[in-house]
Design an enzyme around this catalytic site. Structure first.
Site, mmCIF file in Angstrom:
data_model
loop_
_atom_site.group_PDB
_atom_site.id
_atom_site.type_symbol
_atom_site.label_atom_id
_atom_site.label_comp_id
_atom_site.label_asym_id
_atom_site.label_seq_id
_atom_site.Cartn_x
_atom_site.Cartn_y
_atom_site.Cartn_z
ATOM 1 N N GLY A 256 -12.511 22.202 -4.579
ATOM 2 C CA GLY A 256 -11.118 21.863 -4.321
ATOM 3 C C GLY A 256 -10.840 20.412 -4.628
ATOM 4 C CB ALA A 257 -9.557 18.676 -7.373
ATOM 5 C CB THR B 98 -0.914 0.021 1.243
ATOM 6 O OG1 THR B 98 -0.122 0.333 2.413
ATOM 7 C CG2 THR B 98 -1.609 -1.316 1.450
ATOM 8 C CB CYS B 99 0.209 4.841 -0.241
ATOM 9 S SG CYS B 99 -1.133 5.040 0.955
ATOM 10 C CD GLU C 268 -1.729 15.728 0.034
ATOM 11 O OE1 GLU C 268 -1.910 15.745 1.265
ATOM 12 O OE2 GLU C 268 -0.606 15.651 -0.490
ATOM 13 C CG MET C 269 -9.503 18.714 3.053
ATOM 14 S SD MET C 269 -9.158 17.761 4.556
ATOM 15 C CE MET C 269 -8.018 18.896 5.381
ATOM 16 N N GLY C 270 -9.666 17.423 -0.606
ATOM 17 C CA GLY C 270 -10.832 17.107 -1.421
ATOM 18 C C GLY C 270 -10.885 15.645 -1.790
ATOM 19 N NE ARG D 164 0.677 -1.316 7.135
ATOM 20 C CZ ARG D 164 1.346 -1.139 8.277
ATOM 21 N NH1 ARG D 164 2.392 -1.885 8.552
ATOM 22 N NH2 ARG D 164 0.953 -0.230 9.146
#
EC number: 1.2.1.70
Length: 422
Positions: free
Chosen positions: A187-188, A45-46, A190-192, A48
């Site tokens: 908003g696109a 995964t991103c 990380e939070m979005g 691990r």
């Protein structure tokens, strides 16, 4: 287990050793060809990359052999793998897997995604044929341990990321369901993106995504199967929205009360929930003072996150105790399983000796079909004698198995009674 995670390796190194999803199957097949009697489950995964292996009959499969295999697969130097990977063996490896599956080792403790990723990795190993009896047992036990943590603690019910609190706790306070509700995200970044993930999980089906870079909105919308909207249609979307989410990186508000008032009038009193996740804020705070508008700012959501984090910490000892119990349960089962064939061979051997002696005695005493009652009593006596003789050593073997075969009684029994190998 050989691997690394966000705890002990920089993202640059994790990127080097990570396996894209289309390469995992190839790696499993290569491992099986190289170590045909061993097993492998690969989690990538991103956050691990972990390889769970069993030695099988491949005496050459040790830490260095697995590290060398991984280095070859990722075109890295052996030294890079050895220096930056963590190794766990036996009980420690089992306990680590259980901890990972239960999301106690995740960057966001309690997030539900990791268990699905562990299951997916195991399923892929099963499909490729690289899983086997031991990995079947340990990964099924890991799933059981994770389910216990979910059911017996509140760790997974306490959200600690801003988007998860916004979607999982605030939205249900205003709307019973997201079905037939228009959700508009501004908003696109990380939070979005994270917010989108939680919205889809929560059942949102009508989601509109706006971003100043329309191409970025299109790309992200495609990955989540939602609708991209040009930024110049923001005002129309505000009028149509049931839930309005601000997640931009703008240096100033994208909407103040003056701009919002005519849009508010067009809404004709419909309830609007605004979740402002941006820093600086996307929506002027005074908008939340208008009728039928509920506005939650980043500070409100962060306060909820912190409360949940403290509540999770209270649940941590209980979760760790569950992991310890399930680890001990699994290890004992494995040890008892190892004693089973030896004990069965000993009982079979004793049964064969009993039958031989019983036949010899019947011939010597001249017992026939008419003496069935006497023969039955003699057989019962033989059975009681065997059980009494075998009970003390078998009880000692079971105790030794529970302690991890530290006294080596199974091997001693095998040699003493010439029971052969497994």
């Amino acid at each position: 287990m050989i691997g690394c995670s966000h705890h002990d390796a920089a993202v640059e190194f994790r990127e080097k050793v990570a396996f894209p999803s289309d390469q995992v199957g190839l790696a499993l097949a290569a491992f099986r060809e190289r170590f045909p009697s061993s097993e492998l489950v690969l989690i990538s995964t991103c956050n691990r990359i972990e390889l769970y292996t069993t030695a099988g009959n491949d005496n050459e499969l040790d830490r260095d052999a697995v590290a060398e295999f991984l280095a070859e697969q990722r075109c890295l130097k052996m030294d890079e793998i050895v220096d930056q990977m963590i190794y766990r063996v036996g009980v420690e490896a089992v306990e680590h897997l259980f901890t990972v599956a239960a999301s106690l080792d995740s960057m966001v403790v309690g997030e539900a995604q990791i268990l699905a990723q562990v299951k997916q990795a195991y399923d892929m190993a099963c499909e490729s044929g690289s899983a086997g009896p031991l990995t079947h047992s340990v990964f099924q036990a890991a799933n059981r341990a994770a389910k216990r943590v979910q059911e017996e603690t509140a760790i997974h019910r306490r959200r600690v990321s801003v988007p998860s609190v916004a979607v999982g706790e605030v939205i249900p306070e205003v709307f019973d369901s997201l079905k037939k509700k228009r959700v508009v995200i501004c908003g696109a970044g990380e939070m979005g993106e994270e917010t989108l993930r939680y919205l889809i999980q929560a059942g949102a089906t009508d989601v509109r995504l706006l971003n100043r870079s329309y191409d970025r909105a299109v790309a992200l919308a495609k990955s989540f199967d939602v609708t991209p909207v040009p930024w110049d249609q923001l005002y129309d979307e505000v009028v149509a929205a049931d839930v309005l989410i601000g997640a931009t990186s703008a240096n100033e508000t994208i909407m103040n009360q003056k701009l919002f008032l005519p849009l508010h009038a067009k809404r004709q009193g419909r309830v609007l929930l605004i979740l402002d996740l941006a820093v600086p804020r996307d929506f002027e705070a005074s908008i939340g003072e208008l009728s039928s508008v509920y506005l939650y700012g980043i500070d409100d959501l962060k306060a909820a996150c912190e409360r949940n984090r403290r509540e999770r910490q209270k649940e941590w000892p209980k979760a760790k105790q569950i992991i310890a119990e399930e680890t001990e349960r699994f290890i004992q089962a494995i040890h008892h399983r190892a004693t089973g064939p030896v004990i069965q061979r000993l009982r079979n051997q004793a049964g064969e000796l009993k039958n031989d002696e019983l036949d010899r005695l019947k011939n010597k005493l001249g017992l026939g079909d008419g003496d069935a009652a006497a023969i039955k009593e003699i057989e019962k006596s033989f059975d009681r004698l065997i059980n009494k003789l075998l009970h003390p050593p078998l009880a000692s073997i079971r105790d030794d198995a529970a302690e991890g075969h530290r006294r080596g009684l199974v091997e001693a029994l095998r040699h003493l009674f010439n029971l052969g190998d497994d």
